[in-house]
Write a protein that holds these residues in place. Structure first.
Motif, PDB file in Angstrom:
ATOM      1  N   GLY A 120      -6.753 -82.577  21.786  1.00 32.69           N
ATOM      2  CA  GLY A 120      -7.698 -83.368  21.004  1.00 32.69           C
ATOM      3  C   GLY A 120      -9.004 -82.641  20.757  1.00 32.69           C
ATOM      4  N   THR A 121      -9.473 -81.907  21.748  1.00 32.54           N
ATOM      5  CA  THR A 121     -10.705 -81.123  21.591  1.00 32.54           C
ATOM      6  C   THR A 121     -10.533 -80.045  20.540  1.00 32.54           C
ATOM      7  OG1 THR A 121     -11.297 -81.520  23.914  1.00 32.54           O
ATOM      8  CG2 THR A 121     -12.358 -79.657  22.810  1.00 32.54           C
ATOM      9  N   LEU A 122      -9.408 -79.355  20.580  1.00 37.06           N
ATOM     10  CA  LEU A 122      -9.149 -78.301  19.599  1.00 37.06           C
ATOM     11  C   LEU A 122      -9.073 -78.869  18.184  1.00 37.06           C
ATOM     12  CD1 LEU A 122      -6.449 -76.193  21.500  1.00 37.06           C
ATOM     13  CD2 LEU A 122      -8.914 -75.775  21.370  1.00 37.06           C
ATOM     14  N   LEU A 123      -8.429 -80.022  18.054  1.00 35.51           N
ATOM     15  CA  LEU A 123      -8.318 -80.657  16.741  1.00 35.51           C
ATOM     16  C   LEU A 123      -9.680 -81.152  16.246  1.00 35.51           C
ATOM     17  CD1 LEU A 123      -5.061 -82.719  17.376  1.00 35.51           C
ATOM     18  CD2 LEU A 123      -5.284 -80.827  15.751  1.00 35.51           C
ATOM     19  N   ASP A 124     -10.392 -81.843  17.109  1.00 35.46           N
ATOM     20  CA  ASP A 124     -11.670 -82.439  16.711  1.00 35.46           C
ATOM     21  C   ASP A 124     -12.723 -81.393  16.379  1.00 35.46           C
ATOM     22  OD1 ASP A 124     -10.552 -84.919  17.135  1.00 35.46           O
ATOM     23  OD2 ASP A 124     -11.506 -85.240  19.082  1.00 35.46           O
ATOM     24  N   ASP A 125     -12.700 -80.283  17.103  1.00 36.39           N
ATOM     25  CA  ASP A 125     -13.740 -79.263  16.953  1.00 36.39           C
ATOM     26  C   ASP A 125     -13.347 -78.140  16.003  1.00 36.39           C
ATOM     27  OD1 ASP A 125     -14.898 -80.852  18.845  1.00 36.39           O
ATOM     28  OD2 ASP A 125     -15.187 -79.300  20.354  1.00 36.39           O
ATOM     29  N   GLY A 126     -12.207 -78.254  15.361  1.00 35.02           N
ATOM     30  CA  GLY A 126     -11.825 -77.286  14.336  1.00 35.02           C
ATOM     31  C   GLY A 126     -11.420 -75.920  14.854  1.00 35.02           C
ATOM     32  N   PHE A 127     -10.757 -75.880  15.996  1.00 35.04           N
ATOM     33  CA  PHE A 127     -10.331 -74.609  16.574  1.00 35.04           C
ATOM     34  C   PHE A 127      -9.046 -74.099  15.934  1.00 35.04           C
ATOM     35  CE2 PHE A 127     -13.175 -75.793  20.015  1.00 35.04           C
ATOM     36  CZ  PHE A 127     -13.667 -74.567  20.455  1.00 35.04           C
ATOM     37  N   THR A 128      -8.829 -72.803  16.079  1.00 32.39           N
ATOM     38  CA  THR A 128      -7.573 -72.148  15.746  1.00 32.39           C
ATOM     39  C   THR A 128      -6.941 -71.686  17.051  1.00 32.39           C
ATOM     40  OG1 THR A 128      -8.312 -71.413  13.556  1.00 32.39           O
ATOM     41  CG2 THR A 128      -6.528 -70.163  14.582  1.00 32.39           C
ATOM     42  N   CYS A 129      -5.749 -72.176  17.344  1.00 34.78           N
ATOM     43  CA  CYS A 129      -5.068 -71.840  18.587  1.00 34.78           C
ATOM     44  C   CYS A 129      -4.176 -70.623  18.361  1.00 34.78           C
ATOM     45  CB  CYS A 129      -4.245 -73.025  19.074  1.00 34.78           C
ATOM     46  SG  CYS A 129      -3.459 -72.775  20.678  1.00 34.78           S
ATOM     47  N   VAL A 130      -4.426 -69.571  19.123  1.00 31.64           N
ATOM     48  CA  VAL A 130      -3.703 -68.307  18.970  1.00 31.64           C
ATOM     49  C   VAL A 130      -2.850 -68.061  20.216  1.00 31.64           C
ATOM     50  CG1 VAL A 130      -3.894 -65.830  18.562  1.00 31.64           C
ATOM     51  CG2 VAL A 130      -5.580 -67.400  17.551  1.00 31.64           C
ATOM     52  N   LEU A 131      -1.539 -68.046  20.045  1.00 26.74           N
ATOM     53  CA  LEU A 131      -0.633 -67.791  21.161  1.00 26.74           C
ATOM     54  C   LEU A 131      -0.220 -66.316  21.161  1.00 26.74           C
ATOM     55  CD1 LEU A 131       1.450 -71.107  20.975  1.00 26.74           C
ATOM     56  CD2 LEU A 131      -0.624 -70.605  22.292  1.00 26.74           C
ATOM     57  N   TRP A 132       1.027 -65.995  21.406  1.00 28.83           N
ATOM     58  CA  TRP A 132       1.460 -64.607  21.549  1.00 28.83           C
ATOM     59  C   TRP A 132       2.971 -64.560  21.465  1.00 28.83           C
ATOM     60  CZ3 TRP A 132      -1.018 -67.564  25.245  1.00 28.83           C
ATOM     61  CH2 TRP A 132      -0.205 -68.076  26.262  1.00 28.83           C
ATOM     62  N   ASN A 133       3.498 -63.344  21.281  1.00 31.68           N
ATOM     63  CA  ASN A 133       4.946 -63.160  21.333  1.00 31.68           C
ATOM     64  C   ASN A 133       5.344 -61.920  22.121  1.00 31.68           C
ATOM     65  OD1 ASN A 133       4.399 -61.108  19.502  1.00 31.68           O
ATOM     66  ND2 ASN A 133       5.240 -62.201  17.733  1.00 31.68           N
TER      67      ASN A 133
END
Length: 218
Positions: A120-133
């Protein structure tokens, strides 16, 4: 030929990050540094983050403490604080997309990554979530990670590699890895494979159910 995006987690470290920056600069390469807020707040930490930013590297958020995967946190408000406290500190240097990488507890891509409050914090604050492979476990095997990383790169068209600018001795081999990767056809780039970015500027790009603890916190 393969594409390769470099990222470094868990710094900055005064005895290691300068070496990483020097190694990248000597080869004209750019990366993303996912920093820990508590390390940026330590003496010399902000200076290293500023140098990284000045040399063209992206600065991302990797939580404040990196002590417990956010998906395992049950205390109300704690996960949001891990994200927001770091972002407030690095905001002048942070990428405009507000890059955030969760703590995987050893490279795991599962429900340990986030709890509902963190998402919810990431969505509300406009974050970009970067994972890995690709996670060659350089922190655990500082002498042996290079060949594993090269094998991971060769196994897929575009690799988002997670390395760590930590005082393990692993980064002493970074230059050798980069040179071998180039010899084997690596095309270095700074952007991220779309499949590794399930959340972009606060909007879902992919289903994140598998990365979020079921239920609610707080």
């Amino acid at each position: 030929m393969f594409d390769l995006t470099l990222s470094f987690d868990n710094g900055p470290e005064p005895e290691v990050t300068p070496l990483v920056l020097d190694t990248l600069r000597a080869r004209g390469l750019l990366a993303t540094f996912f920093v820990l807020g508590r390390k940026v707040a330590q003496p010399g930490g902000m200076e290293l983050a500023r140098r990284s930013h000045a040399e063209g590297h992206h600065i991302g958020n990797h939580t404040w403490n990196h002590a417990t995967p956010l998906g395992e946190i049950t205390e109300p408000g704690a996960a949001a604080a891990e994200i927001r406290r770091t972002q407030e500190l690095i905001e002048p240097l942070a990428h405009p997309d507000r890059l955030f990488r969760p703590f995987g507890g050893g490279g795991n891509l599962d429900r340990r990554l986030l709890n509902p409050e963190a998402l919810g914090t990431l969505l509300d604050d406009g974050f970009t979530c970067v994972l890995w492979n690709a996670v060659p476990r350089d922190w655990a095997e500082p002498e042996e990670w290079c060949e594993r990383a090269l094998d991971q790169c060769a196994s897929q068209p575009w690799t988002l590699l997670v390395l760590h600018d930590l005082p393990t001795g692993a980064m002493a081999h970074l230059g050798r890895f980069l040179d071998l990767a180039a010899e084997r056809g690596a095309r270095f780039r700074q952007d991220f494979p779309p499949g590794c970015v399930p959340l972009r500027r606060g909007h879902l790009a992919h289903d994140m159910t598998g990365y979020v603890t079921a239920g609610a916190t707080g």
